[in-house]
Structures are given as structure tokens and as C-alpha cells.
Design an enzyme around this catalytic site. Structure first.
Site, PDB file in Angstrom:
ATOM      1  N   GLY A 181     -26.461  -6.954 -10.419  1.00  0.00           N
ATOM      2  CA  GLY A 181     -25.736  -7.877  -9.557  1.00  0.00           C
ATOM      3  C   GLY A 181     -25.478  -9.250 -10.139  1.00  0.00           C
ATOM      4  N   HIS A 211     -30.394   0.523 -11.697  1.00  0.00           N
ATOM      5  CA  HIS A 211     -29.450   1.226 -12.568  1.00  0.00           C
ATOM      6  C   HIS A 211     -28.011   0.962 -12.133  1.00  0.00           C
ATOM      7  CE1 HIS A 211     -29.878   4.188 -15.893  1.00  0.00           C
ATOM      8  NE2 HIS A 211     -28.593   4.350 -15.669  1.00  0.00           N
ATOM      9  N   LEU A 251     -25.344  -0.126 -22.486  1.00  0.00           N
ATOM     10  CA  LEU A 251     -24.105   0.470 -21.990  1.00  0.00           C
ATOM     11  C   LEU A 251     -23.770   1.674 -22.864  1.00  0.00           C
ATOM     12  CD1 LEU A 251     -22.181  -2.901 -21.587  1.00  0.00           C
ATOM     13  CD2 LEU A 251     -23.134  -1.532 -19.736  1.00  0.00           C
ATOM     14  N   SER A 306     -27.983   1.388 -26.044  1.00  0.00           N
ATOM     15  CA  SER A 306     -28.347   2.581 -25.287  1.00  0.00           C
ATOM     16  C   SER A 306     -28.484   3.792 -26.190  1.00  0.00           C
ATOM     17  CB  SER A 306     -27.281   2.869 -24.221  1.00  0.00           C
ATOM     18  OG  SER A 306     -27.521   4.111 -23.590  1.00  0.00           O
TER      19      SER A 306
END
Length: 394
Positions: free
Chosen positions: A317, A285, A87, A115
Site C-alpha cells: 500500500g 503479498h 517483482l 525475485s
């Protein structure tokens, strides 16, 4: 586990409960950045809806007292097969968000990806979580690639994740309409949003400026990257010249575990295996790039069939432990979750993330018991069905 508890923990019973609280605390533009998808949001919705099409046939009287949620991924044992995805703006939306996520993941015993688009130097993050993975964005420029690889290896990261599905910068209309942009600009609409979000202004923004000065995208290069107000951040948006030749170069240089994130094609998964990649992450993504992409869960069975011996992870998801079990039944070795941990960090920092992880751990334990599973891998034991239909999973 995290020592400090979340003050509002009693009212947060699942990951989705964090979202509404976070939206009330974040400036509107930043909330739109987290929640928005590409186009009309079809890919974003499809990633979630794919899980609703599957259900399990439970087994009873199996004596599940000795059940265990533990999983082994890339040679390391974890408390459960669920991790925190990369993130990039976590420390912009929550004070010291990168450190909070890394430390909470380490204490909970789950995988965590830092990230390259984060603002906390990777050397600080690996200090609080020596098992952290580093998720890189690379340009097709060998000196930059080699410099980042050397820095990441020197810091002590053992797993490198290369994001391969962002050849150009994405356009997410919801965040654009809300006024979010990178490089960041203090437009009147943004200033109004910030003034109406005092908890974020004083609890995150001002604390971050006092501690670190102007935030920089700290890990995109071999040295500290550009600050968030610079106009020259093109390399973060993607590299359309980056190719399998660069993956071969990286594989030859990088001695640790190598993972490609953003794989939705069985052909690409096979190619990754041929190149000596250790794992792939099946991901769209977060539905943030294109509205025309297949849902990760729908792509998963074909990728597993094509690469039976490759470590395959899924990101997209997942909101419940039961979703993780469905993904494992369809071929995943584990899953990653993104947005809900953004929200958890915005709501409660490290305590919020710790609470989110405890919710998932409790869900996983209950689901194993209710479904008659002793381990998550037993989910592959021919019990998955299309909801409302007879027959077996493909």
C-alpha cells in the site's frame, strides 16, 4: 543516478502517474496481472486505505536545514528507508526489467529484492547490484533448498528473503478474465492484445527473445528453471508442506542475513525471532492471495510491540514518502514498494525506475521539512494521530 532521463518525466509527478501510462503500453492481460488482487479486491484496497487513517502533527521552527532521509537497515546505510520489492515478471513486462531495477536501485542507494520467479539469472543481477537481496520461493524439498542456497551464496548475495505466505497457487480473477495464465499460452485473446500493444511487442518481447531466447524462470532452482511455456511449474505456486522445520534448516545453512516475507501475525514474528531470523517483512503479498487478510499497516503495531528488537519492514500500500513515514511511526524500520516500479519499468525502463526513485526521494525530503523531522526515525516521536481524532497513536 541513472544517466538517461525519462522523456515524459515532466508529466509524471508521482508514482500513480506511471500506472495509466503503463496500462496503455502493456497488453491487457499483463496489465491485469500487475494490477489485480484476490477475490473482490478488498485486501488490495485495504492495504492502501490503511494509510489514509493516519496523519502527523507537524512541528515548526526546528531548523530542519540539516535533515537527512538516510536509514540503516540490516547493517547497511541507504539513501532512504524505501526499497524495490521483489517483482517476478519484471523482465517479461519491461525489457531487461530485472537488470534495470537492480541498477537503478544501486545508483539511488536503496534496497532491492530480486525475485526467484525472475527470468534474468541471479548471477547477472548481482553483478550490477552487489547489495541486492534474493527473494526465494522454496518447496519442502531439502535437496532443492540446499542447491538454491548454495547457488545464491556462491553468487555473492548477502541477504536472503524467504517468501512464506504462498502455500498454494493464488487465483486472481481479474487476470484470469483478461486471459493471463502461467504457463503462458498464446490464446487468440492474448494474440490480439499483443498485436494492439506494438511498443511492448517490439520493445520488450522481441528484444527479450533475441537476447535470451525463450524466457526461463531462471532462479527458482539450483540450475536454470523451467521456461515460461512449460506445463510443469508447480513449485512456483507454493509449497503447503513448507514449515518452520525448513526455516530452521535454512537458518543452519545460510550464513548471511535471513528475512521472512509475508508475516502478518505477532505470534509468527515472535517465532521468526526465536528461529534466529534477522528481519521480517509485514506483507499481504500485495493483496494478491486472499481477500480475508488484515492490511499490513494495521498488523504492524502489534508485531512491533511483540518484537521490539527485530528489524521489521513493511510491504503493502505504500505510494508516497509520507506513507513510509507513517509506517515508520507505527514501528517499521523501512518499507518496500512493488507495483509502481513495475509500471515505471514498463514506461521507461531504467530511466523510468530512476525517475520514480527520485520522485520518492524529493517527497521524503519535503515531508521531513514540512513535518519538522530531522530523520525518518523521528516520525516515532509521538506525533501520529488518527485522522479527524484527538489522542495519540497506539
Amino acid at each position: 543516478m541513472t544517466k538517461r532521463r525519462l522523456r515524459s518525466a515532466g508529466s509524471i509527478l508521482n508514482l500513480e502517474d506511471f500506472a495509466a501510462l503503463a496500462r496503455r503500453r502493456l497488453p491487457r492481460a499483463f496489465a491485469a496481472y500487475v494490477s489485480g488482487g484476490a477475490g473482490d479486491g478488498l485486501a488490495l484496497a485495504a492495504a492502501r486505505e490503511a494509510f489514509a487513517r493516519w496523519c502527523f502533527v507537524p512541528r515548526v521552527l526546528r531548523g530542519t536545514h540539516d535533515r537527512s532521509s538516510r536509514a540503516r537497515i540490516l547493517g547497511r546505510d541507504y539513501a532512504m528507508p524505501i526499497g524495490i520489492s521483489a517483482l517476478g515478471a519484471s523482465a517479461v513486462l519491461a525489457y531487461d526489467g530485472d537488470i534495470a531495477m537492480a541498477r537503478a536501485a544501486f545508483e539511488a542507494g536503496v534496497p532491492y529484492q530480486l525475485s526467484a520467479n525472475s527470468i534474468t539469472p541471479l548471477e547477472e543481477v548481482i553483478a550490477v547490484n552487489p547489495h541486492a537481496w534474493f527473494a526465494a520461493y522454496f518447496p519442502a524439498h531439502r535437496p532443492t533448498i540446499d542447491g538454491v542456497l548454495a547457488r545464491v551464496a556462491r553468487a555473492g548475495f548477502g541477504t536472503l528473503v524467504i517468501t512464506v505466505d504462498v502455500p498454494v497457487a493464488a487465483l486472481r480473477e481479474p487476470e484470469t478474465r483478461a486471459g493471463y495464465a502461467m504457463p503462458f499460452r498464446f490464446a487468440p485473446r492474448i494474440l490480439t492484445d499483443i498485436a494492439l500493444s506494438p511498443r511492448w511487442l517490439f520493445g520488450t518481447a522481441l528484444r527479450t527473445f533475441l537476447k535470451r531466447g525463450v524466457p526461463h524462470i531462471a532462479n527458482i532452482a539450483a540450475t536454470r528453471g523451467p521456461h515460461v511455456f512449460t506445463r510443469d511449474i508447480g513449485q512456483i505456486g507454493g509449497a503447503d508442506r513448507f514449515s518452520w522445520e525448513d526455516i530452521r534448516h535454512i537458518r543452519a545453512q545460510w550464513k548471511g542475513r535471513l528475512v521472512l516475507k509475508g508475516i502478518l501475525s505477532s505470534e509468527d514474528a515472535r517465532q521468526a525471532a526465536r528461529e534466529g531470523v534477522d528481519a521480517v517483512i509485514v506483507s499481504s503479498h500485495g493483496g494478491r492471495l486472499s481477500d480475508c487478510m488484515i492490511a499490513p499497516l494495521d498488523a504492524l503495531p502489534e508485531i512491533r510491540a511483540a518484537c521490539p528488537d527485530l528489524t521489521i519492514l513493511l510491504d503493502g500500500g505504500v505510494r508516497r514518502a509520507g506513507d513510509a513515514l507513517k509506517a515508520i511511526a507505527l514501528g517499521a524500520d523501512g518499507v518496500f514498494i512493488g507495483r509502481p516500479f513495475f509500471y515505471a519499468a514498463a514506461v521507461g525502463g531504467e530511466a523510468g525506475i530512476g525517475h520514480a526513485l527520485r520522485l520518492l526521494a524529493r517527497e521524503m525530503d519535503r515531508e521531513l521539512a514540512f513535518l519538522g523531522l530531522l530523520t525518518p526515525l523521528e516520525a516515532r516521536d509521538n506525533r501520529l494521530r488518527r485522522r479527524g481524532a484527538l489522542g495519540t497513536a497506539p
